[in-house]
Design an enzyme around this catalytic site. Structure first.
Site, PDB file in Angstrom:
ATOM      1  N   GLU A 174      23.607  -1.421 -22.271  1.00  0.00           N
ATOM      2  CA  GLU A 174      24.672  -0.442 -22.458  1.00  0.00           C
ATOM      3  C   GLU A 174      26.061  -1.034 -22.212  1.00  0.00           C
ATOM      4  OE1 GLU A 174      20.868   1.671 -21.743  1.00  0.00           O
ATOM      5  OE2 GLU A 174      21.919   0.055 -20.693  1.00  0.00           O
ATOM      6  N   LYS A 178       1.120  -1.995 -27.573  1.00  0.00           N
ATOM      7  CA  LYS A 178       1.514  -0.646 -27.203  1.00  0.00           C
ATOM      8  C   LYS A 178       0.616   0.356 -27.925  1.00  0.00           C
ATOM      9  CE  LYS A 178       5.774   2.081 -26.830  1.00  0.00           C
ATOM     10  NZ  LYS A 178       7.223   2.084 -27.119  1.00  0.00           N
ATOM     11  N   ARG A 222      25.875   3.310 -16.605  1.00  0.00           N
ATOM     12  CA  ARG A 222      25.913   1.868 -16.405  1.00  0.00           C
ATOM     13  C   ARG A 222      27.195   1.225 -16.939  1.00  0.00           C
ATOM     14  NH1 ARG A 222      20.104  -0.635 -18.106  1.00  0.00           N
ATOM     15  NH2 ARG A 222      19.051  -0.187 -16.145  1.00  0.00           N
TER      16      ARG A 222
END
Length: 634
Positions: free
Chosen positions: A377, A291, A405
């Site tokens: 979640e 990254k 969610r």
């Protein structure tokens, strides 16, 4: 280059006006193009903010995908489309990057209106493999020869939907489906949990790299070339992997596995993709990437590797060009620590975003009391229920849009058991540049129907501190705080009077108009009242502080006025305005109500003030409409 300069394109990048131009480049030009892409990305995103870290890490990976496959005939799906900037550039949109994430400009995620190469706009994590499963099955049923390529990060693999999809994909051997696992060991923050450990095991098993290097030199001495040499090397790599990590989690599913490969070695990635394409069934390619590849500020940012600066930054240092302002998240973070110091029962849960939600400070101070569950979640909420059952008070800190969610878990696992779980929703309301998939406009409408749920909407720093403390004091059911992104107001909006838990912010003489202001739009309502006063309309402004359930005192107060208006930054359908109207009907109070809220629609990306203006949520628009209503009713 400064953050105000137009981003420059290198000569190869400048020659790419469409995907066909890229595919026609000579192989020898690709390494230079990769360098030009990184330089362009840094310069372009420095102007606007955006997801710079993830995109610097997928340059070679995206190049290889578009050389081996034929988009849009072959369908490319990006999980959490923030890693799609390189895809956008290669498909002819480099010239639009000066308007990235700005109103009317290029979106920060795939967008079907921008290009036929963009397929999936939903930018919530862990969904791509389910899309890909359906796409590939539809292709198989129709007899199509097209391939589906799904790019999914290792962080997204912490989400349950990925494994539900893999479970189904593994049952089919006729799907032309290539799954590219972009493994950089991170989502926002480092990837956590058992999945992370298994991936790290594949990357970092002692002896894996030395053994692989030895095999590589051996294979180079074998008199075979091309695909045969690659196949021999891959077979050897597979043997080493199985010996050092014998329970490879991907191959155990029964899906063909290739890797780990160097995601920054274009030739290796392209060869793996070509092998997968010719295989004819589902294949997982495990690509190791870095990254923020090639940019020092990303390497030096240990927390997030410059995942997504929210505004313009210096392309050399990575530092923001504008002075930092105090943010809502920072105030919550301070309060969380303050209460944790006096309440040993207080714990926090985050879903892969300790920094963006503000729980990272508590994590550093009390690492045993903060649980990062990954992009999960639903699990976060039910785990919080278990914590509460055993005497703790969990604080679940999550973006408003991602909380959608976990509705079922909130209703049945927390509310039904009347458990003291506090949900803190960051980025509530219109969030702006990230666009509709990230707008936090549904939370009030969705969660006000949960039995026993109490929802607070602080208007400033003082009320955020107060209402968070009030939420933590509730021990017989769930509570929720919602606040927007960005800078918190510099000063507190002090009430002129407090009545039965309601804050009166403006209280003129008369009973003409009552404006009920929710949360961060309280200042907007006060400004609208001032404009109305100039027109001879006396408007009282009240902040109910707790917007769910509707306070009885507010219903009583509203019955004393000839006209009532509500102002909120959530969706109108089922929002606070609807709730107050219902409460007034239930009380037998006949008073007309005008509700200012977000229309039930998909709204474009742009700066929050611009979008609020489009929605009529400005002092001017509110005052104009209410002035006309008041005049009509006189």
């Amino acid at each position: 280059m400064t953050a105000t300069d137009e981003p420059e394109m290198g000569p190869i990048l400048a020659s790419i006006g469409r995907l066909a131009d890229f595919k026609s480049l000579d192989e020898a030009e690709l390494p230079l193009l990769a360098s030009e892409l990184r330089e362009f990305l840094i310069g372009a995103v420095a102007r606007t903010g955006g997801h710079i870290g993830p995109n610097l890490g997928v340059v070679e990976l995206t190049m290889a995908i578009h050389r081996v496959f034929d988009s849009p005939h072959d369908q490319v799906v990006f999980d959490t489309g923030h890693q799609s900037y390189v895809h956008k550039i290669l498909t002819g949109r480099a010239g639009r990057f000066s308007g990235l994430r700005r109103r009317g400009g290029l979106t920060g995620y795939p967008n079907r209106a921008e290009s036929p190469h963009d397929l999936v706009e939903n930018s919530h994590a862990s969904t791509a493999l389910s899309y890909a499963d359906g796409l590939a099955k539809a292709n198989a049923l129709s007899g199509s020869d097209r391939h589906v390529v799904a790019v999914v990060g290792d962080g997204a693999l912490t989400g349950g939907m990925c494994w539900e999809a893999l479970n189904n994909i593994a049952a089919r051997d006729d799907l032309r489906l290539v799954i590219v696992v972009n493994d950089n060991g991170r989502s926002y923050a480092p990837t956590v949990g058992g999945i992370a450990k298994r991936l790290a095991g594949l990357r970092l098993s002692p002896g894996y790299e030395p053994a692989l290097e030895k095999i590589k030199h051996t294979v180079e001495g074998i008199p075979v070339v091309g695909h045969a040499a690659y196949s021999a090397l891959h077979a050897a790599k597979t043997g080493v992997k199985d010996a050092l990590a014998p329970q490879g989690m991907f191959s155990d599913l029964g899906i063909k596995y290739v890797g780990p490969i160097d995601g920054h070695d274009y030739d290796e990635v392209a060869e793996a993709l070509d092998q997968a394409k010719r295989f004819g069934g589902p294949v997982i390619i495990h690509a190791l990437t870095e990254k923020g590849r090639g940019w020092a500020p990303a390497r030096e940012d240990e927390a997030e590797q410059m995942h997504s600066p929210s505004s313009a930054f210096d392309p050399i240092t990575g530092q923001p060009v504008a002075a930092k302002k105090r943010r809502w998240t920072a105030v919550f973070s301070e309060e969380l620590i303050t209460h944790a110091e006096t309440r040993p029962d207080l714990v926090a849960i985050t879903a892969a975003m300790p920094g963006p939600t503000g729980v990272d400070k508590l994590m550093k101070r009390h690492p045993d009391r903060v649980f990062d569950v990954g992009i999960a979640e639903q699990h976060a909420v039910t785990s919080a229920a278990g914590l509460a059952m055993n005497g703790l008070h969990p604080v679940v800190a999550v973006y408003s849009t991602f909380m959608n969610r976990a509705f079922d878990q909130t209703v049945l696992d927390v509310s039904m058991h009347r458990l003291p779980v506090t949900f803190v929703l960051d980025r509530a309301g219109i969030t702006g540049p990230d666009g509709p998939s990230h707008f936090g406009i549904w939370d009030t409408s969705i969660f006000r129907v949960v039995p026993g749920m109490r929802i607070a909407a602080p208007r400033d720093e003082a009320t955020l501190r107060e209402e968070f403390a009030e939420a933590l004091a509730i021990d017989d059911g769930p509570t929720m705080l919602r606040f927007p992104t960005g800078a918190i107001p510099a000063g507190n909006l002090e009430p002129v009077d407090t009545r039965e838990g309601l804050d009166l912010l403006v209280e003129p003489e008369g009973d003409e108009l009552l404006i009920v202001a929710c949360g961060a739009l309280a200042a907007t309502a006060v400004q609208a009242a001032a404009r109305l006063a100039d027109e001879g309309v006396a408007a009282t402004v009240v902040d109910p502080r707790w917007i769910c359930p509707v306070p009885d005192a507010l219903v009583k107060l509203a019955g004393q006025y000839r006209l009532v208006a509500t102002v909120e930054d959530g969706v109108r359908a089922g929002g606070f305005g609807d709730a107050l109207a219902q409460a007034l009907r239930d009380a037998g109070t006949e008073v007309p109500l005008v509700d200012f809220a977000v229309a039930r629609d998909w709204h474009p990306h742009g700066a929050r003030p611009e979008l609020l203006a489009d929605l009529g949520l400005t002092p001017e628009a509110i005052a104009e409409r209410l002035g006309a209503e008041a005049e009509r009713r006189r």
